[in-house]
Motif scaffolding. Structure first.
Motif, PDB file in Angstrom:
ATOM      1  N   ARG A  34       0.831  -1.205   0.000  1.00  0.00           N
ATOM      2  CA  ARG A  34       0.000   0.000   0.000  1.00  0.00           C
ATOM      3  C   ARG A  34       0.867   1.257   0.000  1.00  0.00           C
ATOM      4  O   ARG A  34       0.805   2.083   0.905  1.00  0.00           O
ATOM      5  CB  ARG A  34      -0.981  -0.024   1.167  1.00  0.00           C
ATOM      6  N   SER A  35       1.660   1.346  -1.071  1.00  0.00           N
ATOM      7  CA  SER A  35       2.629   2.448  -1.173  1.00  0.00           C
ATOM      8  C   SER A  35       2.701   2.947  -2.602  1.00  0.00           C
ATOM      9  O   SER A  35       2.271   2.285  -3.545  1.00  0.00           O
ATOM     10  CB  SER A  35       4.026   1.976  -0.740  1.00  0.00           C
ATOM     11  N   VAL A  36       3.267   4.146  -2.740  1.00  0.00           N
ATOM     12  CA  VAL A  36       3.628   4.694  -4.040  1.00  0.00           C
ATOM     13  C   VAL A  36       5.113   5.045  -3.967  1.00  0.00           C
ATOM     14  O   VAL A  36       5.551   5.739  -3.043  1.00  0.00           O
ATOM     15  CB  VAL A  36       2.799   5.942  -4.397  1.00  0.00           C
ATOM     16  N   THR A  37       5.880   4.528  -4.933  1.00  0.00           N
ATOM     17  CA  THR A  37       7.329   4.698  -4.927  1.00  0.00           C
ATOM     18  C   THR A  37       7.793   5.346  -6.225  1.00  0.00           C
ATOM     19  O   THR A  37       7.329   4.982  -7.309  1.00  0.00           O
ATOM     20  CB  THR A  37       8.047   3.345  -4.759  1.00  0.00           C
ATOM     21  N   THR A  38       8.682   6.321  -6.105  1.00  0.00           N
ATOM     22  CA  THR A  38       9.293   6.966  -7.264  1.00  0.00           C
ATOM     23  C   THR A  38      10.756   6.567  -7.340  1.00  0.00           C
ATOM     24  O   THR A  38      11.483   6.636  -6.344  1.00  0.00           O
ATOM     25  CB  THR A  38       9.187   8.497  -7.162  1.00  0.00           C
ATOM     26  N   LEU A  39      11.164   6.118  -8.523  1.00  0.00           N
ATOM     27  CA  LEU A  39      12.552   5.759  -8.785  1.00  0.00           C
ATOM     28  C   LEU A  39      13.123   6.746  -9.798  1.00  0.00           C
ATOM     29  O   LEU A  39      12.535   6.954 -10.861  1.00  0.00           O
ATOM     30  CB  LEU A  39      12.648   4.339  -9.335  1.00  0.00           C
ATOM     31  N   VAL A  40      14.258   7.365  -9.477  1.00  0.00           N
ATOM     32  CA  VAL A  40      14.934   8.290 -10.383  1.00  0.00           C
ATOM     33  C   VAL A  40      16.176   7.577 -10.904  1.00  0.00           C
ATOM     34  O   VAL A  40      17.083   7.252 -10.139  1.00  0.00           O
ATOM     35  CB  VAL A  40      15.313   9.597  -9.669  1.00  0.00           C
ATOM     36  N   ILE A  41      16.180   7.302 -12.215  1.00  0.00           N
ATOM     37  CA  ILE A  41      17.243   6.507 -12.847  1.00  0.00           C
ATOM     38  C   ILE A  41      18.076   7.437 -13.720  1.00  0.00           C
ATOM     39  O   ILE A  41      17.797   7.625 -14.915  1.00  0.00           O
ATOM     40  CB  ILE A  41      16.630   5.370 -13.688  1.00  0.00           C
ATOM     41  N   PRO A  42      19.097   8.073 -13.161  1.00  0.00           N
ATOM     42  CA  PRO A  42      19.831   9.109 -13.903  1.00  0.00           C
ATOM     43  C   PRO A  42      20.629   8.576 -15.083  1.00  0.00           C
ATOM     44  O   PRO A  42      20.954   9.328 -15.999  1.00  0.00           O
ATOM     45  CB  PRO A  42      20.742   9.726 -12.839  1.00  0.00           C
ATOM     46  N   GLY A  43      20.951   7.279 -15.091  1.00  0.00           N
ATOM     47  CA  GLY A  43      21.832   6.739 -16.129  1.00  0.00           C
ATOM     48  C   GLY A  43      21.143   6.233 -17.365  1.00  0.00           C
ATOM     49  O   GLY A  43      21.803   5.742 -18.288  1.00  0.00           O
ATOM     50  N   ALA A  44      19.808   6.317 -17.421  1.00  0.00           N
ATOM     51  CA  ALA A  44      19.083   5.793 -18.581  1.00  0.00           C
ATOM     52  C   ALA A  44      18.885   6.899 -19.609  1.00  0.00           C
ATOM     53  O   ALA A  44      18.363   7.966 -19.288  1.00  0.00           O
ATOM     54  CB  ALA A  44      17.734   5.234 -18.142  1.00  0.00           C
ATOM     55  N   SER A  45      19.269   6.623 -20.858  1.00  0.00           N
ATOM     56  CA  SER A  45      19.112   7.645 -21.898  1.00  0.00           C
ATOM     57  C   SER A  45      19.086   7.000 -23.273  1.00  0.00           C
ATOM     58  O   SER A  45      19.531   5.866 -23.472  1.00  0.00           O
ATOM     59  CB  SER A  45      20.245   8.679 -21.824  1.00  0.00           C
ATOM     60  N   GLY A  46      18.533   7.733 -24.220  1.00  0.00           N
ATOM     61  CA  GLY A  46      18.509   7.294 -25.602  1.00  0.00           C
ATOM     62  C   GLY A  46      17.546   6.159 -25.851  1.00  0.00           C
ATOM     63  O   GLY A  46      16.847   5.685 -24.954  1.00  0.00           O
ATOM     64  N   VAL A  47      17.502   5.708 -27.085  1.00  0.00           N
ATOM     65  CA  VAL A  47      16.644   4.600 -27.494  1.00  0.00           C
ATOM     66  C   VAL A  47      17.488   3.595 -28.266  1.00  0.00           C
ATOM     67  O   VAL A  47      18.262   3.968 -29.159  1.00  0.00           O
ATOM     68  CB  VAL A  47      15.485   5.089 -28.395  1.00  0.00           C
TER      69      VAL A  47
END
Length: 672
Positions: free
Chosen positions: A508-521
């Motif tokens: 019963r939670s809401v979690t935010t993950l910040v992934i600074p190393g993900a980029s491009g396609v």
């Protein structure tokens, strides 16, 4: 929504730093219910992680921001002592609060001065006409400066300036009702019969002049520039009635059309280039019905499409209408009271809000998401009244001492922060294959944000598949959680392994993950995958096929047969590096080597060419199903009459959310 939300209970751009703990603590010190608590017990973990794939090859238009309507709460609190109203403004628009960047200003209609007050607290938003101007209301002249109250609605105007001072950069004006002297009932709450229009037939141009005049005066006095103005609100509902507790007006579809064009003309005469937004309907299905009734002249007068999501069916229809019309779409109003009594600690209303946000953004693809009233009347939410959880902050709208009136945050406030503090303007929402997960690439494309809501009573482990990104560095992944005991609490960082990230989330939670190393396609991982495909209709289960020469229709459906080259299609991006959700594709048949196209209103095959009529936009909410929107006509690939018969013709039709317009792309090996 102004009408539905007032049924009695039982009827029922400014970037924020990623180091949030200090700023959140500052806000918590000002607002009740905001103190961070120790981490909660994790609960029982599922035996197998839930796989969640992120798809940066499907990127929505740049996000414009999060916001709230001002209206009632601003009409009240804009006149409060300076320290108190600034606390509220910090909580909503400050970098240490929610960091909202959008404000919707309500141009009030205003009842007559002789009418005894009858509306709920804050709902009687002042009109801009001068009661001491004309000798009789019918003599009110929009071209006479003396007939305007130049200082009307100072409280909402304070909020416009306060929001702008804190970084808000997008403003919209909206109307709920014309002034009382333009109405049939003499009241701004609606007609006597709620199914009747309340604006008198001879008052359209006058009301349009009123809206244009008010808009100009508010802009001049606040130094705020409105990005749009919306003349009607939830027009197709039957909630607005004379004597009701708030402003409102019914508008038949032809009345909406007349008002939209009248306002566009009035703005033009005033030298205002402000786009007209329409039609702020209650839900996407009603929005679609209204849009279908508009002629081309009306549609061309609309610069932004607005829908509310108090009802949630039909989001894909509104999404595809906006794409086909090449017009931006907002989710311009919603809130939820929840299914539990008034509470400042229960996660249920917050989890409901998280679900609504995620579903709205992934299924509707709006460029902005706006709350109805971020601040609600505490007294009206108590068990003696609605006993509900509207608003993110609750405070008494009729306090004995406004300077010391508590500002009570509920869990919805902190869950809103899980989204609004991280998915910032300029971000692009991307595809995911999990209904509980919202993901976005950050402004400039460097880094990603994931917000996951776990509404279950057990801890949940999710395994994020990041292979769709071109690069995933080993930079630490930040994690923030709101649950029953924590409020956007910074947890221990986690790390990616290769291009994957596994993390366990509290119940019963809401979690935010910040992934600074993900980029491009990574083009090799982009969807739809390269190679021939069968286009299988989700309603009939049959595949799109090029008909033999001389057949009655150029395109038909047949049982899926990978060895039949008439059923093989190759989807090619018109611009290889366009990863937007409005990217256009050529859809080429293997047997004829011609492209799927719309010509003279008919679905056909044409030699490859650059014309928009043979380009298609693909829409999906990440569930593997797609609609194909023709770039020239805005119509969708459609099995005629929703037929399930072998050999039935396939054409195009306006968006209707039917499964006969939904398609699955199935691999078709060239070897059969």
């Amino acid at each position: 929504m102004l009408g539905i939300r007032r049924r009695p209970p039982g009827n029922a751009r400014r970037r924020v730093p990623t180091a949030l703990a200090t700023s959140l603590a500052a806000v918590a010190a000002l607002l009740l219910g905001g103190a961070a608590s120790p981490p909660a017990a994790a609960g029982t973990v599922r035996s197998a992680p839930v796989p969640v794939r992120l798809d940066p090859a499907y990127q929505h238009a740049p996000f414009e921001g999060w916001g709230t309507a001002l209206a009632w709460f601003a009409n009240v609190t804009g006149g409060w002592p300076d320290a108190q109203r600034n606390r509220l403004a910090d909580a909503l628009y400050g970098t240490g609060g929610l960091g909202l960047t959008i404000a919707r200003y309500n141009i009030g209609g205003g009842d007559g001065t002789a009418t005894a007050p009858y509306m709920r607290a804050g709902a009687a938003v002042p009109g801009h006409w001068n009661p001491a101007g004309p000798q009789a209301p019918e003599e009110w002249d929009p071209d006479n400066p003396d007939h305007w109250d130049q200082d009307a609605d100072g409280n909402q105007r304070w909020w416009l300036k306060a929001a702008r001072a804190r970084g808000a950069d997008t403003f919209e004006a909206f109307s709920n009702s014309p002034p009382y002297f333009m109405t049939a009932s003499g009241l701004v709450s609606g007609a006597v019969d709620p199914l009747d229009d309340n604006l008198r037939p001879d008052q359209y141009e006058r009301f349009a002049a009123y809206l244009a005049g008010a808009l100009r005066r508010v802009q001049n006095s606040t130094d705020v520039t409105f990005a749009s103005v919306s003349p009607v609100n939830e027009p197709g509902t039957a909630y607005w009635r004379a004597g009701g507790l708030q402003e409102g007006s019914h508008w038949a579809p032809e009345s909406q059309a007349r008002m939209i064009t009248a306002l566009r003309a009035a703005l033009d005469r005033s030298g205002l280039r402000t786009p007209v937004a329409a039609m702020d309907e209650t839900d996407p299905n009603m929005f679609r019905a209204n849009w279908e009734s508009y002629g081309n002249a009306v549609r061309s007068a609309i610069g932004r499409l607005n829908t509310h999501t108090y009802g949630t069916d039909g989001r894909s229809g509104a999404r595809d209408i906006a794409k086909g019309a090449h017009t931006p779409l907002w989710m311009s109003e919603v809130d939820l009271g929840g299914t539990v009594p008034q509470s400042f600690t229960d996660m249920s209303p917050a989890l409901d809000l998280a679900e609504r946000i995620t579903d709205d953004l992934t299924q509707l693809e709006p460029r902005a998401w706006v709350l109805w009233q971020a601040v609600e009347d505490y007294e009206n939410m108590t068990p003696a009244h609605e006993d509900s959880n509207w608003g993110l902050i609750q405070t008494d709208f009729t306090p004995a001492d406004a300077a010391n009136e508590p500002l009570r945050t509920n869990k919805k406030y902190w869950v809103m922060a899980q989204y609004s503090r991280f998915v910032r303007p300029g971000s692009r929402v991307i595809g995911t294959d999990d209904a509980h997960t919202l993901a976005a690439v950050r402004p400039g494309g460097q880094g990603a944000v994931v917000v996951h809501a776990n509404a279950s009573d057990s801890a949940r482990t999710i395994a994020l598949d990041l292979t769709g990104f071109r690069d995933v560095s080993a930079a630490p992944v930040q994690r923030y959680t709101t649950d029953a005991t924590r409020d956007v609490h910074r947890e221990a960082d986690v790390s990616t392994t290769g291009r994957r990230l596994t993390v366990t989330l509290a119940p019963r939670s809401v979690t935010t993950l910040v992934i600074p190393g993900a980029s491009g396609v990574d083009p090799e991982q982009a969807t739809p995958a390269a190679g021939p495909r069968l286009l299988v209709n989700d309603h009939s289960g049959l595949a799109l096929s090029a008909a033999p020469a001389g057949a009655g229709s150029a395109l038909v459906q047949h049982p899926a047969n990978p060895s039949d080259t008439a059923q093989r299609w190759t989807l090619t991006r018109s611009a290889p590096d366009d990863w937007s959700s409005t990217a256009s594709y050529r859809v080429t048949n293997a047997r004829s080597t011609q492209d799927l196209a719309v010509a003279d209103g008919e679905l056909t095959l044409l030699p490859p060419g650059p014309s928009a009529r043979q380009h298609w936009m693909l829409s999906t909410s990440g569930d593997g199903h797609h609609t194909l929107v023709n770039s020239a006509t805005g119509t969708l690939l459609d099995v005629t009459g929703a037929s399930t018969s072998d050999g039935a013709p396939v054409g195009t039709y306006r968006p209707n959310t039917g499964r006969n317009q939904s398609w699955t792309f199935r691999a078709a090996p060239t070897g059969g």
